[in-house]
Enzyme design. Sequence first.
Site, PDB file in Angstrom:
ATOM      1  N   CYS A  60       0.813  -1.221   0.000  1.00 50.84           N
ATOM      2  CA  CYS A  60       0.000   0.000   0.000  1.00 50.84           C
ATOM      3  C   CYS A  60       0.844   1.267   0.000  1.00 50.84           C
ATOM      4  O   CYS A  60       0.304   2.367  -0.117  1.00 50.84           O
ATOM      5  CB  CYS A  60      -0.956  -0.010   1.190  1.00 50.84           C
ATOM      6  N   LYS A  64       0.372   3.472  -3.128  1.00 51.76           N
ATOM      7  CA  LYS A  64      -0.805   4.308  -3.359  1.00 51.76           C
ATOM      8  C   LYS A  64      -0.407   5.750  -3.655  1.00 51.76           C
ATOM      9  O   LYS A  64       0.605   6.249  -3.149  1.00 51.76           O
ATOM     10  CB  LYS A  64      -1.726   4.273  -2.133  1.00 51.76           C
ATOM     11  N   THR A  95     -16.894  10.212  -0.398  1.00 50.48           N
ATOM     12  CA  THR A  95     -16.375  10.243   0.974  1.00 50.48           C
ATOM     13  C   THR A  95     -15.086   9.436   1.150  1.00 50.48           C
ATOM     14  O   THR A  95     -14.690   9.153   2.279  1.00 50.48           O
ATOM     15  CB  THR A  95     -17.436   9.706   1.957  1.00 50.48           C
ATOM     16  N   SER A  96     -14.436   9.065   0.052  1.00 54.15           N
ATOM     17  CA  SER A  96     -13.176   8.309   0.111  1.00 54.15           C
ATOM     18  C   SER A  96     -13.330   7.049   0.958  1.00 54.15           C
ATOM     19  O   SER A  96     -12.444   6.701   1.751  1.00 54.15           O
ATOM     20  CB  SER A  96     -12.046   9.184   0.670  1.00 54.15           C
ATOM     21  N   ASP A 105      -8.389  -3.782  -5.376  1.00 57.15           N
ATOM     22  CA  ASP A 105      -7.127  -3.374  -4.756  1.00 57.15           C
ATOM     23  C   ASP A 105      -6.003  -4.237  -5.315  1.00 57.15           C
ATOM     24  O   ASP A 105      -6.147  -5.459  -5.406  1.00 57.15           O
ATOM     25  CB  ASP A 105      -7.198  -3.518  -3.233  1.00 57.15           C
ATOM     26  N   ASP A 136     -11.377  -4.454   2.312  1.00 55.26           N
ATOM     27  CA  ASP A 136     -12.302  -3.361   1.995  1.00 55.26           C
ATOM     28  C   ASP A 136     -13.761  -3.804   2.067  1.00 55.26           C
ATOM     29  O   ASP A 136     -14.645  -3.021   2.416  1.00 55.26           O
ATOM     30  CB  ASP A 136     -11.996  -2.795   0.610  1.00 55.26           C
ATOM     31  N   GLY A 151     -10.832 -13.209 -13.924  1.00 58.72           N
ATOM     32  CA  GLY A 151      -9.915 -12.095 -13.779  1.00 58.72           C
ATOM     33  C   GLY A 151      -9.382 -11.624 -15.118  1.00 58.72           C
ATOM     34  O   GLY A 151      -9.934 -11.930 -16.181  1.00 58.72           O
ATOM     35  N   HIS A 152      -8.278 -10.890 -15.068  1.00 61.41           N
ATOM     36  CA  HIS A 152      -7.666 -10.355 -16.287  1.00 61.41           C
ATOM     37  C   HIS A 152      -6.172 -10.241 -16.055  1.00 61.41           C
ATOM     38  O   HIS A 152      -5.712  -9.929 -14.952  1.00 61.41           O
ATOM     39  CB  HIS A 152      -8.249  -8.985 -16.620  1.00 61.41           C
ATOM     40  N   SER A 153      -5.395 -10.508 -17.109  1.00 64.00           N
ATOM     41  CA  SER A 153      -3.936 -10.461 -16.996  1.00 64.00           C
ATOM     42  C   SER A 153      -3.350  -9.676 -18.160  1.00 64.00           C
ATOM     43  O   SER A 153      -3.884  -9.687 -19.269  1.00 64.00           O
ATOM     44  CB  SER A 153      -3.358 -11.876 -16.980  1.00 64.00           C
TER      45      SER A 153
END
Length: 347
Positions: A17, A20, A48-49, A68, A91, A139-141
């Site tokens: 993280c 970020k 509101t994040s 994430d 999250d 998913g995706h790659s």
Amino acid sequence: MTTPEPRLTSLAHGGGCGCKLAPAVLRDILKGMPQAAPFANLMVGTETSDDAAVWRLNDQQALVATTDFFMPVVDDPFHFGQIAATNALSDVYAMGGTPIFALAIVGMPVNVLSTETIGRILQGGASVCAAAGIPVAGGHSIDSVEPIYGLVALGLVHPDHVLTNRGARPGDVLLLTKGLGVGVLSAAFKQDRLSKEGYRTLKETTTRLNSFGAKLAGRPGVHAVTDVTGFGLLGHALEMARGADATVEITADPPILAGVRDLLRDGVRTGASARNWTSYGAEVDLPAGLEDWRRDLLTDPQTSGGLLIAVAEAEVRDLEVFARINGSGFDVVGRVVEGPPRVRVAT
């Protein structure tokens, strides 16, 4: 002879993280985003994040959706996958949701890393999802310069029990479910200064699911929840203060992971810690004479950090028992008081 693969962390300019965007940079980017007000079923958006978006499906169900991903914080590919997946699911838990399935996000330098190594990253993430009782359903790659892994995580929560970062009230006590210092440990790891015990601490805290959050939905006196990640404890406390339109007091002596205090005193820091302070330091009041290392701990980016919970003081004792029954725990790290939306660090 086969050329040995490089360390995963050597392929990334940052990790976890700590990758970020700084809070001020992110706010500047998002200020041009259109408001989501026309969408009546969007209960939580970008305004509101908060930790995830929430969409009302019907009177009994709301969908919690988040994504994430980041670059490696450790070199072991299986551990990297575990940490990234645990962080992504957090999250959903922070909104009071129960995960239902996940999608993998994969970006890898396929000319540098073997398919075996990349497969171990995905296996690590899948193992965490299995522990959470959900599948990785797709998913995706892409082929990317730096290794990137994470999840799209989806969950469900009752619309009346959604937990957000904006419901704290003056008089609430603030609780934190994990100690601080992940960024310091990860920085020490990249500098080859982390002991075996320190690595075990890093892995244990970052792969421990925040599933307790799902059990907080509808719990009496629980007014606000967020998970502490890349912006550090002060940054996420400030988001809570803004949401409550009140002042948040944070202790200068929060729970700290084993070994972190000595590393801080030896000068180990992440670049993200300084960026965090530059972004929001003007909205934080520090006590005179506070040591620099304590401030840097409070701004330290937490990868897969703990839950920050605002709860009515009268409910703290019962919540402590409830947490223990559910295999969790917490430390008191502050309170919410009347005042402007700022953070005050108290000794």
